[in-house]
Design an enzyme around this catalytic site. Structure first.
Site, PDB file in Angstrom:
ATOM      1  N   ASP A  36      18.300  97.200  29.549  1.00 11.91           N
ATOM      2  CA  ASP A  36      17.526  98.397  29.883  1.00 11.91           C
ATOM      3  C   ASP A  36      16.023  98.126  29.884  1.00 11.91           C
ATOM      4  O   ASP A  36      15.556  97.083  29.417  1.00 11.91           O
ATOM      5  CB  ASP A  36      17.825  99.501  28.873  1.00 11.91           C
ATOM      6  CG  ASP A  36      19.186 100.146  29.086  1.00 11.91           C
ATOM      7  OD1 ASP A  36      19.753  99.986  30.173  1.00 11.91           O
ATOM      8  OD2 ASP A  36      19.668 100.828  28.156  1.00 11.91           O
ATOM      9  N   LYS A  58      15.450 102.059  33.870  1.00 10.74           N
ATOM     10  CA  LYS A  58      14.640 102.979  34.668  1.00 10.74           C
ATOM     11  C   LYS A  58      13.182 102.632  34.471  1.00 10.74           C
ATOM     12  O   LYS A  58      12.706 102.507  33.345  1.00 10.74           O
ATOM     13  CB  LYS A  58      14.901 104.425  34.245  1.00 10.74           C
ATOM     14  CG  LYS A  58      14.099 105.447  35.055  1.00 10.74           C
ATOM     15  CD  LYS A  58      14.470 106.866  34.685  1.00 10.74           C
ATOM     16  CE  LYS A  58      13.921 107.264  33.345  1.00 10.74           C
ATOM     17  NZ  LYS A  58      14.083 108.696  33.059  1.00 10.74           N
ATOM     18  N   MET A 171      12.167 110.968  23.607  1.00  9.09           N
ATOM     19  CA  MET A 171      12.186 111.431  25.000  1.00  9.09           C
ATOM     20  C   MET A 171      11.621 112.846  25.127  1.00  9.09           C
ATOM     21  O   MET A 171      12.163 113.696  25.832  1.00  9.09           O
ATOM     22  CB  MET A 171      13.605 111.359  25.573  1.00  9.09           C
ATOM     23  CG  MET A 171      14.175 109.944  25.570  1.00  9.09           C
ATOM     24  SD  MET A 171      15.930 109.868  26.000  1.00  9.09           S
ATOM     25  CE  MET A 171      16.691 110.530  24.497  1.00  9.09           C
TER      26      MET A 171
END
Length: 255
Positions: A36, A58, A171
């Protein structure tokens, strides 16, 4: 004969030294590594030179692979090559979707194991001298996602704001204004808050303030994701603990 295996491995919070020996062994034995964006790429040096390294994270809001594609990739590579390591930042079972990937591969007869990692929720505050619990300041802590699957602020944040616990939000930068509103509504505008970007890494950035001032500080210091938000009286302990550490490590050793 190929023996398909999936190891879901926690890579730790960012500092490459904060990884377990078991994780290093798993990386070294992998035929394929799917990693990741939050994984420090220095850790890939532990991989075999023959291992296939695939970035599936991402960056700048763009996904290299959707989750369904990652699931399929795990199965295909495991059945074809053997040992697949799914390398995830922090701990794979703390907002890491590790459990989902393990569930997906079960019907395919793929052996599985989990290698826990040091979670950023604890390690990042610790690196800044912020204890999540401290006698007289905090008896417990919450770890909450700032953004739910539906891209909404988590309703648990409102519950946490009513408690005296330390609140750690992952997040959550995209929901910072809403988080500020929730805590202000509970009369906590002067509660201490820290935001730590790229925690434990060499490019770490920190903003310290109160619920009332934090949005200005974020703008001033140009803080952004990935970052961790810590709210509570324990944030005030940072100055004291850092001062103690400075005194201990700068005090000359007696002959």
């Amino acid at each position: 004969m190929i023996q398909p295996q999936l190891s879901v491995v926690g890579a730790g919070p960012g500092d490459p030294d904060l990884i377990t020996l078991k994780a290093i062994k798993a990386i070294a034995s992998a035929n394929v590594i799917l990693y990741d964006a939050l994984v420090n790429e220095v850790l890939l040096a532990y991989a075999s030179p023959h291992a296939e390294l695939i970035f599936v994270g991402k960056r700048k809001g763009c996904y290299a692979y959707q989750q369904e594609q990652i699931n399929e990739l795990i199965v295909k590579r495991a059945l074809k090559y053997g040992h697949v390591v799914r390398l995830k930042g922090g701990d794979p079972f703390i907002f890491g979707r590790g459990a989902e990937e393990l569930e997906y591969v079960q019907p395919f007869g793929i052996a599985t194991q989990v290698v826990p990692g040091i979670s950023s929720s604890a390690a990042v505050p610790a690196y800044q001298g912020i204890p999540l619990t401290k006698r007289g300041a905090s008896e417990s802590f919450w770890v909450i996602t700032g953004t739910t699957k539906a891209h909404q602020i988590s309703s648990d944040i409102a519950l946490a704001a009513q408690s005296t616990a330390t609140v750690v939000i992952l997040m959550g930068m995209g929901k910072l204004s809403e988080i500020v509103q929730v805590f202000s509504k509970e009369g906590k505008a002067e509660t201490a808050i820290a935001i730590i970007q790229n925690g434990t890494r060499t490019d770490e950035k920190v903003g310290i303030g109160t619920i009332r001032t934090i949005e200005h500080i974020v703008t001033q210091k140009q803080l952004s994701s990935p970052a961790i938000i810590i709210i509570g009286d324990v944030v005030k302990q940072r100055v004291l603990l850092n001062a103690i550490s400075h005194e201990v490590f700068t005090k000359p050793i007696s002959a």
